[in-house]
Write a protein that holds these residues in place. Structure first.
Motif, short mmCIF file in Angstrom:
data_model
loop_
_atom_site.label_atom_id
_atom_site.label_comp_id
_atom_site.label_asym_id
_atom_site.label_seq_id
_atom_site.Cartn_x
_atom_site.Cartn_y
_atom_site.Cartn_z
N ILE A 154 -6.28 -62.24 43.25
CA ILE A 154 -5.58 -61.27 42.40
C ILE A 154 -4.09 -61.30 42.68
O ILE A 154 -3.25 -61.32 41.78
CB ILE A 154 -6.16 -59.86 42.60
CG1 ILE A 154 -7.62 -59.80 42.12
CG2 ILE A 154 -5.32 -58.81 41.87
CD1 ILE A 154 -8.33 -58.54 42.50
N GLY A 155 -3.75 -61.31 43.97
CA GLY A 155 -2.33 -61.31 44.34
C GLY A 155 -1.61 -62.56 43.87
O GLY A 155 -0.49 -62.48 43.33
N PHE A 156 -2.24 -63.71 44.02
CA PHE A 156 -1.61 -64.95 43.58
C PHE A 156 -1.49 -65.00 42.07
O PHE A 156 -0.51 -65.51 41.52
CB PHE A 156 -2.40 -66.15 44.09
CG PHE A 156 -1.63 -67.44 44.07
CD1 PHE A 156 -0.72 -67.73 45.06
CD2 PHE A 156 -1.84 -68.37 43.06
CE1 PHE A 156 -0.01 -68.92 45.05
CE2 PHE A 156 -1.14 -69.56 43.04
CZ PHE A 156 -0.22 -69.84 44.03
N GLY A 157 -2.50 -64.47 41.38
CA GLY A 157 -2.45 -64.43 39.93
C GLY A 157 -1.32 -63.56 39.41
O GLY A 157 -0.80 -63.79 38.32
N LEU A 158 -0.93 -62.54 40.17
CA LEU A 158 0.21 -61.71 39.81
C LEU A 158 1.53 -62.36 40.23
O LEU A 158 2.51 -62.37 39.49
CB LEU A 158 0.09 -60.33 40.47
CG LEU A 158 -0.99 -59.40 39.96
CD1 LEU A 158 -1.12 -58.18 40.87
CD2 LEU A 158 -0.70 -58.96 38.52
N GLY A 197 1.79 -58.16 44.10
CA GLY A 197 1.06 -59.42 44.22
C GLY A 197 1.19 -60.01 45.61
O GLY A 197 0.19 -60.43 46.24
N LEU A 198 2.42 -60.05 46.12
CA LEU A 198 2.63 -60.56 47.48
C LEU A 198 1.91 -59.70 48.52
O LEU A 198 1.33 -60.21 49.48
CB LEU A 198 4.13 -60.61 47.79
CG LEU A 198 4.96 -61.64 47.03
CD1 LEU A 198 6.45 -61.44 47.32
CD2 LEU A 198 4.53 -63.05 47.39
N ALA A 199 1.95 -58.38 48.33
CA ALA A 199 1.28 -57.47 49.27
C ALA A 199 -0.23 -57.73 49.31
O ALA A 199 -0.85 -57.69 50.39
CB ALA A 199 1.57 -56.02 48.89
N LEU A 200 -0.82 -58.00 48.16
CA LEU A 200 -2.26 -58.29 48.12
C LEU A 200 -2.57 -59.61 48.83
O LEU A 200 -3.60 -59.73 49.51
CB LEU A 200 -2.73 -58.35 46.66
CG LEU A 200 -2.92 -57.00 45.97
CD1 LEU A 200 -3.14 -57.20 44.47
CD2 LEU A 200 -4.08 -56.23 46.59
N ILE A 201 -1.71 -60.62 48.65
CA ILE A 201 -1.93 -61.89 49.35
C ILE A 201 -1.89 -61.68 50.86
O ILE A 201 -2.75 -62.17 51.60
CB ILE A 201 -0.87 -62.93 48.92
CG1 ILE A 201 -1.03 -63.29 47.45
CG2 ILE A 201 -0.99 -64.19 49.78
CD1 ILE A 201 0.07 -64.19 46.92
N ALA A 202 -0.88 -60.93 51.34
CA ALA A 202 -0.78 -60.66 52.77
C ALA A 202 -2.01 -59.91 53.27
O ALA A 202 -2.54 -60.19 54.36
CB ALA A 202 0.49 -59.86 53.05
N ALA A 203 -2.50 -58.95 52.47
CA ALA A 203 -3.68 -58.19 52.87
C ALA A 203 -4.92 -59.08 52.94
O ALA A 203 -5.75 -58.96 53.86
CB ALA A 203 -3.92 -57.04 51.89
N GLY A 204 -5.06 -60.00 51.98
CA GLY A 204 -6.20 -60.91 52.00
C GLY A 204 -6.18 -61.83 53.20
O GLY A 204 -7.22 -62.07 53.84
N LEU A 205 -5.00 -62.36 53.54
CA LEU A 205 -4.89 -63.24 54.71
C LEU A 205 -5.17 -62.45 55.99
O LEU A 205 -5.80 -62.96 56.92
CB LEU A 205 -3.50 -63.87 54.76
CG LEU A 205 -3.23 -64.94 53.70
CD1 LEU A 205 -1.76 -65.34 53.71
CD2 LEU A 205 -4.11 -66.17 53.93
N ALA A 206 -4.67 -61.22 56.05
CA ALA A 206 -4.93 -60.38 57.23
C ALA A 206 -6.43 -60.11 57.38
O ALA A 206 -6.96 -60.10 58.50
CB ALA A 206 -4.16 -59.07 57.13
N VAL A 247 -11.16 -67.96 39.87
CA VAL A 247 -11.55 -67.03 38.80
C VAL A 247 -10.59 -65.84 38.76
O VAL A 247 -10.13 -65.43 37.68
CB VAL A 247 -13.00 -66.56 39.01
CG1 VAL A 247 -13.36 -65.48 37.99
CG2 VAL A 247 -13.97 -67.74 38.89
N ALA A 248 -10.29 -65.29 39.94
CA ALA A 248 -9.37 -64.15 39.98
C ALA A 248 -7.98 -64.54 39.51
O ALA A 248 -7.34 -63.81 38.75
CB ALA A 248 -9.31 -63.59 41.41
#
Length: 464
Positions: free
Chosen positions: A350-354, A317-326, A291-292
């Protein structure tokens, strides 16, 4: 349909094993038999699209995939299913290799192309997430055979629609790139490379089997690159790597996918083995990511890329992906989905969508109409290699940590959770590496605002 197939099968593996009598060691080949030809044939299929026409190659791939899906569904024997999955992987590679190339050729204007790539990215990511939900529902209600049968009507409609809607094109001709030896070298290198990676879960990374097969794959790849530099009609024109943004985007994508792709596999295991979710609830649990991704890919991302440029959109976007995995790296053994999992999934989506539409834009930024097929296939190849490497490496690390803790007397749930935590944290480090690489290599200009087909003749514009 093609991307969905990769995840829809994973949910049904226990039912397939029980029904057809697969051993625990051979069950992984239901997935591997698809991944190896898929990853190995993308470059060859992409170049064939440039040479003989992307529409022809796309329809042929869809036809092969659909027919193989039917064979998978009627399989009553492990050998028949594995052979059908191999053919299905061939069809998936042939169809997927030229898709992004058709998108950038059909939409030469920057804003329209940004929207189209956003839709492309959404379809890719949604296919993976919906596959988990659909796989669980179909397997629990009507049986595992239907995870393959569902492809047949969709594939038939897709073939007929593509035949009627897509404009015909002749391609540049086989005489411009019929490098048979190059095709054999790169296909062998990629198939053997993917095989080596996926088999590390069985043999280990430092085993003789892994090192020897990996060395042969690397030697074949080096020989292919050397041949492409000398042959007058290369299968992979090396000029496509002259663009700093293109080369950098491919490297960033490999790191991003290596960290991101494994999250789905490991998160499914955490939800099922630690939190006790069934298949349907597991699919629903992962669905917020889709959805995101869809919200960003179809809405904000295309507008932001057109206005600020893909690099500016990619980095956060990449920073958000790293934050989500962390954040997933901190999930506890007695965790709660709403408190511990969902808050980590949202920044991932959100990060992947960006990031994904921005990466696709950068990777295709230097593609000419004559090279868009091979550029599209390179993008997909890096995605497959990154996914295979990330899944093999992170799942091995997770299993190693879990087994070590079990040997020390730690209870099963805590040992599993610790293994998943380690894998999520390593995945976050891989994506953090992608952030550094993107910041260092990618240029701050906005390639999306410079059409890659600006030199396309007027007649070709009219045809499209």
């Amino acid at each position: 349909m093609v991307i969905l197939d990769g995840s829809i099968v994973s949910v049904a593996l226990p039912s397939i094993q029980h029904s057809l009598g697969f051993s625990s060691s051979s069950l992984a080949w239901v997935v591997n038999a698809y991944l190896i030809p898929f990853g190995g044939l993308l470059l060859l299929a992409g170049r064939l699209g440039d040479l003989i026409g992307r529409k022809r190659v796309f329809i042929a791939g869809l036809g092969i995939f659909t027919a193989a899906s039917l064979l998978c569904g009627v399989s009553q024997d492990p050998a028949v299913l594995l052979a059908s999955r191999f053919v299905q992987g061939i069809g998936g590679a042939v169809a997927s290799a030229v898709t992004l190339g058709m998108v950038v050729t059909l939409f030469p204007q920057p804003r329209e192309r940004a929207k189209a790539i956003g839709v492309y990215s959404f379809v890719q990511s949604a296919g993976g997430s919906i596959g988990l939900l659909a796989g669980g529902a179909l397997t629990q209600t009507v049986g595992w055979h239907w995870i393959f049968f569902v492809n047949v009507p969709i594939g038939m409609v897709a073939v007929l629609s593509a035949w009627r809607v897509l404009a015909s094109e002749q391609g540049v001709g086989l005489g411009k790139g019929t490098d048979v030896m190059g095709a054999l070298l790169v296909t062998s290198a990629l198939m053997l490379g993917v095989y080596t990676i996926v088999e590390t879960t069985t043999y280990g990374w430092a085993s003789t089997h892994t090192l020897s097969s990996g060395a042969v794959a690397l030697a074949a790849l080096v020989a292919f690159i050397a041949r492409q530099a000398k042959t007058p009609h290369p299968l992979l024109p090396l000029r496509v790597f002259r663009s700093r943004n293109v080369s950098g985007a491919l490297g960033v994508q490999a790191l991003m996918v290596a960290g991101m792709f494994s999250f789905q596999f490991l998160c499914v295991l955490y939800l099922q083995k630690v939190l006790g979710f069934d298949e349907i609830h597991t699919g629903l649990g992962i669905f917020p990511v889709a959805v995101a991704i869809g919200t960003l890919s179809l809405g904000l991302s295309p507008k932001a890329i057109a206005r600020f440029g893909p690099r500016t959109v990619l980095l956060p976007g990449l920073a958000l992906i790293a934050a989500g995995l962390a954040a997933l790296g901190r999930v506890p053994a007695g965790g709660s989905y709403a408190v511990d999992v969902l808050p980590a999934l949202l920044p991932l989506g959100i990060g992947f969508g960006l990031a994904m539409p921005a990466l696709a834009t950068l990777a295709m930024s230097a593609a000419t109409p004559e090279d868009s097929g091979i550029a599209s296939s390179m993008f997909n190849t890096m995605q497959q290699i990154g996914a295979a490497f990330g899944l093999a490496a992170l799942s091995t690390l997770a299993n190693t940590r879990t087994n070590a803790l079990l040997g020390d007397g730690v209870n099963t749930v805590s040992a599993l959770t610790s293994g998943y935590q380690l894998a999520f944290r390593i995945g976050a480090c891989l994506v953090a590496g992608a952030v550094v690489l993107a910041a260092a290599l990618l240029r701050s200009s906005a390639p999306a605002q410079r059409p890659a087909v600006e030199e396309m003749p007027v007649a070709e514009h009219a045809a499209h």
